[in-house]
Design a protein around this motif. Structure first.
Motif, short mmCIF file in Angstrom:
data_model
loop_
_atom_site.label_atom_id
_atom_site.label_comp_id
_atom_site.label_asym_id
_atom_site.label_seq_id
_atom_site.Cartn_x
_atom_site.Cartn_y
_atom_site.Cartn_z
N GLU A 78 0.85 -1.18 0.00
CA GLU A 78 0.00 0.00 0.00
C GLU A 78 0.89 1.24 0.00
O GLU A 78 1.97 1.22 0.61
CB GLU A 78 -0.85 0.05 1.27
N SER A 81 3.06 2.49 3.31
CA SER A 81 3.67 1.45 4.15
C SER A 81 5.18 1.53 4.02
O SER A 81 5.71 1.93 2.99
CB SER A 81 3.16 0.06 3.75
N ARG A 103 3.64 -12.71 4.17
CA ARG A 103 3.37 -11.34 4.61
C ARG A 103 4.46 -10.95 5.59
O ARG A 103 5.10 -11.79 6.20
CB ARG A 103 2.03 -11.24 5.32
N ARG A 106 4.16 -7.20 11.62
CA ARG A 106 3.95 -5.81 12.03
C ARG A 106 5.08 -5.36 12.94
O ARG A 106 5.53 -6.10 13.81
CB ARG A 106 2.65 -5.66 12.81
N ASN A 122 -9.87 -5.47 9.64
CA ASN A 122 -8.56 -5.95 9.22
C ASN A 122 -8.36 -5.66 7.74
O ASN A 122 -9.11 -6.18 6.91
CB ASN A 122 -8.43 -7.45 9.50
N ASN A 123 -7.40 -4.86 7.42
CA ASN A 123 -7.06 -4.57 6.04
C ASN A 123 -6.12 -5.67 5.55
O ASN A 123 -5.02 -5.81 6.08
CB ASN A 123 -6.39 -3.21 5.94
N SER A 126 -2.44 -4.56 4.78
CA SER A 126 -1.65 -3.77 5.72
C SER A 126 -0.28 -4.39 6.01
O SER A 126 0.65 -3.68 6.38
CB SER A 126 -2.42 -3.55 7.02
N ASP A 127 -0.13 -5.70 5.81
CA ASP A 127 1.15 -6.35 6.06
C ASP A 127 1.89 -6.69 4.77
O ASP A 127 2.85 -7.45 4.77
CB ASP A 127 0.95 -7.63 6.88
N PRO A 164 2.57 -0.42 8.70
CA PRO A 164 1.46 -0.28 7.77
C PRO A 164 1.19 1.17 7.39
O PRO A 164 1.54 2.10 8.12
CB PRO A 164 0.27 -0.87 8.55
N ALA A 165 0.54 1.35 6.27
CA ALA A 165 0.28 2.68 5.73
C ALA A 165 -0.49 3.55 6.71
O ALA A 165 -0.18 4.73 6.87
CB ALA A 165 -0.49 2.57 4.42
N ASN A 166 -1.47 3.01 7.37
CA ASN A 166 -2.27 3.82 8.28
C ASN A 166 -1.53 4.20 9.57
O ASN A 166 -2.04 4.96 10.37
CB ASN A 166 -3.58 3.10 8.62
N ARG A 167 -0.32 3.67 9.75
CA ARG A 167 0.46 3.97 10.95
C ARG A 167 1.81 4.60 10.60
O ARG A 167 2.59 4.85 11.48
CB ARG A 167 0.70 2.70 11.75
#
Length: 168
Positions: A78, A81, A103, A106, A122-123, A126-127, A164-167
């Protein structure tokens, strides 16, 4: 050896962060090419991709991106990330020893809290997802994206970490 595929839409800053983490692996020869599958960005996503030497598919599908990829293995990420140090060695070891998809783990610093992991959405991307191009072509249906491909697929966990992208 590995083609990186990133689906984007208006993600110029996030894309730049992700691409920066791929430079060392490209120099080492692990990353062969990067394909950006864009879904109608109106920002400077194309310019970021061009500056980094990526192939850019405007309004393309993931299937088109997989077909364009030159590597025997695909790394789907993503935008935003970040792969942490040591990821390329772990990916290379997996490719050489185990034929199945994998994968990343995290990052312990950015791992969601227990309740967020249990009750949160859960996306599947994300991993990240590392898999052979042959397997991706067999599983990918027209009109499906990376999340559809990653959902429900059995994978191994690599020791290498991802933020992950959202973090990020």
């Amino acid at each position: 050896m590995v083609s990186v595929i990133i689906e984007t839409k208006n993600a110029e800053e996030a894309l730049a962060r992700t691409l920066a983490g791929l430079v060392n692996a490209a120099v080492e020869g692990l990353v062969r090419d990067v394909v950006i599958v864009d879904h109608g960005s109106s920002d400077h996503t194309r310019e970021v991709a061009d500056a980094a030497g990526c192939s850019f598919l405007e309004n393309g599908s993931l299937l088109d991106g997989v077909r364009l990829a030159r590597g025997e293995w695909l790394l789907l990420l993503e935008p935003g990330s970040r792969l942490l140090e040591g990821w390329s060695e772990s990916a290379r070891n997996h490719i050489e020893a185990l034929p199945g998809p994998a994968r990343f783990s995290r990052s312990s610093i950015n791992r969601p809290r227990f309740l967020a992991r249990v009750f949160g959405t859960n996306n599947p991307m994300s991993d990240g997802l590392l898999m052979s191009k042959r397997q991706a072509m067999a599983l990918l249906k027209p009109g499906h994206g990376a999340g559809d491909l990653a959902r429900g697929i059995a994978t191994r966990r690599l020791k290498a970490e991802i933020v992950p992208a959202n973090r990020a």
